[in-house]
Scaffold this active site. Structure first.
Site, short mmCIF file in Angstrom:
data_model
loop_
_atom_site.label_atom_id
_atom_site.label_comp_id
_atom_site.label_asym_id
_atom_site.label_seq_id
_atom_site.Cartn_x
_atom_site.Cartn_y
_atom_site.Cartn_z
N ARG A 154 1.04 -1.21 0.13
CA ARG A 154 -0.08 0.20 -0.03
C ARG A 154 0.87 1.42 -0.06
O ARG A 154 0.39 2.29 0.50
CB ARG A 154 -0.93 -0.14 1.28
CG ARG A 154 -1.88 -1.13 1.34
CD ARG A 154 -2.89 -1.04 -0.05
NE ARG A 154 -3.89 -2.34 0.21
CZ ARG A 154 -3.73 -3.58 -0.49
NH1 ARG A 154 -2.53 -3.60 -1.16
NH2 ARG A 154 -4.47 -4.45 -0.20
N SER A 222 -12.20 -1.58 1.76
CA SER A 222 -11.30 -1.85 3.07
C SER A 222 -10.68 -0.62 3.65
O SER A 222 -9.98 0.10 3.10
CB SER A 222 -10.00 -2.76 2.64
OG SER A 222 -10.65 -3.85 2.20
N GLU A 318 -6.10 2.97 5.54
CA GLU A 318 -5.70 2.65 4.21
C GLU A 318 -6.14 3.82 3.46
O GLU A 318 -5.67 4.35 2.30
CB GLU A 318 -6.12 1.32 3.71
CG GLU A 318 -6.09 1.01 2.15
CD GLU A 318 -6.21 -0.39 1.75
OE1 GLU A 318 -6.68 -0.43 0.91
OE2 GLU A 318 -5.97 -1.19 2.81
#
Length: 336
Positions: A154, A222, A318
């Protein structure tokens, strides 16, 4: 004149911006002053506006796919505004498999390299040949190789050294002609007939069973990263929680499932105002409406505190969070 941003980010908190500029041609970038503050936006599926944004939102909407067949692979040069999932479906239809594990990830192609999207054992970086971006300072188009993009879990150079300095315009993907399926994760291990199409269909089925459609129930997918923890901590946690899903990261670290941690902490269905930990997938926060950015901040901090107290793991979001003039990060008990 203030413009509503509620329809431009899938978490759909009430917010406005000073100016919205949609880019359909790269020559438009040459005309922008990029006076601070500004925010680059794709489909808004990984961005949440916590409050009114006092600046210009630049929405990338360029389209186009160029395919070059080479000896061992296909090179796809894809414009930043193309929809990611539609690209995955298009490549399979054209007989160019490889991206099927990344099916149904929301957002645009241009946003995908920023956080190196990944799912079911595959990360985008595996296929990147280069990323082209518009350099805000020099007004030139620059290409970075996969290695130069400094991809991690990420992570990429676009979240660090090139943050607020670059506008991604094109992503070039190399799809090998010799296809090898990645079946290491969950439901893919049980597939009887293994083709790129069956993997694609199983990924879609699994995601649809867990993740609510953001256009029906507002969410940003998410919400938290899967934490990467040291092996020593993992060993201690497995004594207390032998069912903890964990995956090899490197010789000193493993990745553990954030959704499992949140669910085992009893947080499914936990609600602050209209914001709720989703009943089917604890990794997702949903917005039923009647909520503000401050409610989301409280929810994030509550989850982080519970996970720290229970597992001594620091949970990181995230999703990109925007306040009135810049991106912000929410950590344990603080807004930074």
């Amino acid at each position: 004149m203030a413009l509503s941003l509620q329809a431009f980010h899938t978490f759909s908190l009430p917010s406005q911006c000073s100016q919205l500029c949609e880019i359909t041609d790269l020559t438009q970038l040459q005309l922008l002053t990029f006076d601070s503050p500004f925010c680059i936006l794709g489909e808004g599926s990984n961005t949440v506006f916590l409050s009114d944004y006092q600046g210009t939102v630049i929405k990338m909407a360029t389209t186009g796919v160029v395919i070059v067949e080479r000896d061992n692979d296909y090179l796809l040069e894809v414009a930043a505004g193309e929809n990611w999932h539609q690209l995955v479906a298009y490549t399979l239809k054209k007989g160019m498999p490889g991206l099927e594990n990344l099916a149904l990830i929301p957002g645009t192609v241009g946003a995908a390299p920023v956080q190196n999207i990944g799912a079911y054992g595959v990360e985008l970086a595996k296929f990147i040949e280069y990323v082209e971006y518009f350099d805000i300072a020099t007004k030139q188009l620059i290409r970075l190789s996969c290695q130069q993009c400094e991809f991690g879990y990420r992570e990429s150079i676009f979240k660090h050294q090139l943050k607020n300095k670059a506008v991604i315009t094109c992503v070039a993907l190399a799809l090998p002609k010799l296809w090898q399926p990645e079946l290491s994760y969950g439901p893919l291990q049980q597939l009887e007939s293994v083709t790129a199409q069956t993997v694609f269909e199983q990924v879609i089925k699994t995601r649809n069973s867990k993740l609510p459609d953001p256009y029906i129930l507002a969410n940003a997918g998410s919400f938290f990263k899967n934490p990467i923890i040291e092996n020593q901590l993992l060993s201690e946690l497995l004594v207390a929680y032998p069912q903890l899903p964990h995956y090899y990261y490197d010789e000193h670290h493993h990745k553990v499932a954030a959704g499992w941690l949140i669910e085992q902490a009893g947080l499914k269905g936990y609600r602050i105002a209209g914001i709720e930990v989703h009943q089917q997938q604890a990794l997702v926060l949903v917005n039923h409406g009647g909520s503000e950015g401050s409610d989301l901040i409280k929810m994030i901090q509550h989850i982080q505190q519970q996970i720290w107290q229970r597992y001594q793991i620091s949970l990181q979001h995230e999703v990109r969070l925007m306040n009135n003039d810049t991106e912000c990060h929410i950590g344990l008990g603080e807004l930074a």
